[in-house]
Write a protein that holds these residues in place. Sequence first.
Motif, mmCIF file in Angstrom:
data_model
loop_
_atom_site.group_PDB
_atom_site.id
_atom_site.type_symbol
_atom_site.label_atom_id
_atom_site.label_comp_id
_atom_site.label_asym_id
_atom_site.label_seq_id
_atom_site.Cartn_x
_atom_site.Cartn_y
_atom_site.Cartn_z
ATOM 1 N N ASP A 82 -2.918 22.143 -6.014
ATOM 2 C CA ASP A 82 -2.170 22.101 -4.822
ATOM 3 C C ASP A 82 -2.948 21.880 -3.425
ATOM 4 O OD1 ASP A 82 -2.559 24.756 -4.548
ATOM 5 O OD2 ASP A 82 -0.860 25.352 -5.175
ATOM 6 N N ASP A 108 0.845 18.237 -7.851
ATOM 7 C CA ASP A 108 1.860 18.815 -8.581
ATOM 8 C C ASP A 108 1.882 18.490 -9.698
ATOM 9 O OD1 ASP A 108 3.975 16.593 -8.609
ATOM 10 O OD2 ASP A 108 3.356 16.809 -6.434
ATOM 11 N N ILE A 109 2.465 18.990 -10.892
ATOM 12 C CA ILE A 109 2.732 18.666 -12.188
ATOM 13 C C ILE A 109 3.438 17.428 -12.375
ATOM 14 C CG2 ILE A 109 3.643 19.516 -14.312
ATOM 15 C CD1 ILE A 109 2.490 22.591 -13.335
ATOM 16 N N ALA A 110 4.492 17.375 -11.596
ATOM 17 C CA ALA A 110 5.460 16.044 -11.832
ATOM 18 C C ALA A 110 4.667 14.980 -11.691
ATOM 19 C CB ALA A 110 6.652 16.248 -10.794
ATOM 20 N N ILE A 151 -2.964 26.324 -8.654
ATOM 21 C CA ILE A 151 -1.423 26.022 -8.484
ATOM 22 C C ILE A 151 -1.005 27.324 -7.984
ATOM 23 C CG2 ILE A 151 0.728 25.422 -9.552
ATOM 24 C CD1 ILE A 151 -1.041 23.894 -11.596
ATOM 25 N N ARG A 177 8.018 30.665 -8.572
ATOM 26 C CA ARG A 177 6.947 30.709 -9.599
ATOM 27 C C ARG A 177 6.533 31.831 -10.103
ATOM 28 N NH1 ARG A 177 2.855 26.030 -6.841
ATOM 29 N NH2 ARG A 177 3.850 24.200 -7.615
ATOM 30 N N LEU A 201 3.420 29.223 -12.215
ATOM 31 C CA LEU A 201 4.298 28.062 -12.604
ATOM 32 C C LEU A 201 5.927 28.282 -12.705
ATOM 33 C CD1 LEU A 201 2.261 26.877 -15.844
ATOM 34 C CD2 LEU A 201 2.102 25.836 -13.456
ATOM 35 N N THR A 202 6.738 27.464 -12.114
ATOM 36 C CA THR A 202 8.193 27.571 -12.592
ATOM 37 C C THR A 202 8.377 27.472 -14.011
ATOM 38 O OG1 THR A 202 8.579 25.403 -12.226
ATOM 39 C CG2 THR A 202 8.665 26.878 -10.299
ATOM 40 N N GLU A 242 10.508 25.378 -15.232
ATOM 41 C CA GLU A 242 10.471 24.020 -15.346
ATOM 42 C C GLU A 242 8.959 23.166 -15.296
ATOM 43 O OE1 GLU A 242 11.827 20.189 -15.988
ATOM 44 O OE2 GLU A 242 12.749 21.955 -16.252
ATOM 45 N N GLU A 243 8.299 23.678 -14.422
ATOM 46 C CA GLU A 243 6.745 23.256 -14.689
ATOM 47 C C GLU A 243 6.158 23.345 -16.019
ATOM 48 O OE1 GLU A 243 5.424 23.281 -9.845
ATOM 49 O OE2 GLU A 243 5.412 25.338 -11.056
ATOM 50 N N ILE A 281 7.619 21.076 -18.583
ATOM 51 C CA ILE A 281 6.904 19.749 -18.259
ATOM 52 C C ILE A 281 5.688 19.493 -19.015
ATOM 53 C CG2 ILE A 281 5.878 18.074 -16.432
ATOM 54 C CD1 ILE A 281 8.283 18.927 -14.628
#
Length: 157
Positions: free
Chosen positions: A10, A85-87, A107, A113, A122-123, A125-126, A129
């Motif tokens: 990041d 970011d991961i996305a 990150i 997170r 990380l969240t 969701e991350e 992913i």
Amino acid sequence: MSLLLYRVDDRLIHGQVVIGWGRPLGAEFIVLVDNLVAASDWEQDLYRMGVPPDMQVIFADVPTAVREIATWQHEARKGILLTADIATMAALRAASPELERINLGGIHHRPGRTARLPYVYLTDEEFRILQGLESGGAHVTAQDVPTGAPITLSALP
């Protein structure tokens, strides 16, 4: 393949990327993929200040990067691709099966997170992913510096 490192960090371009990773890899260019930075000449100037004059920096938004990633992968020069970011990295992986290895660098903590390592937060969701990227054939490791041992996604707490 000329893109030697695909890194999620990041902070994007900073000393650890340029000196810690770039020099040992012999990187001659960095592709920074970020929609906001790609739209800001001022931010691009700031990031350029962090690289030596002989290292090119290419700024791209996500749609441009999706179109151009194959070109960068087949450059004669050695390069590094960075996302914040991961996305964004997931979108690039979807566009390019040659993107086989993903490095998680810095990150950092943000609301929602959880600490997985001192430098990776990380969240849920991350993390999902990243698991999806691995199940799709990518190899995901966390490694802050090249001299550190890579930590597999499955080993993250």
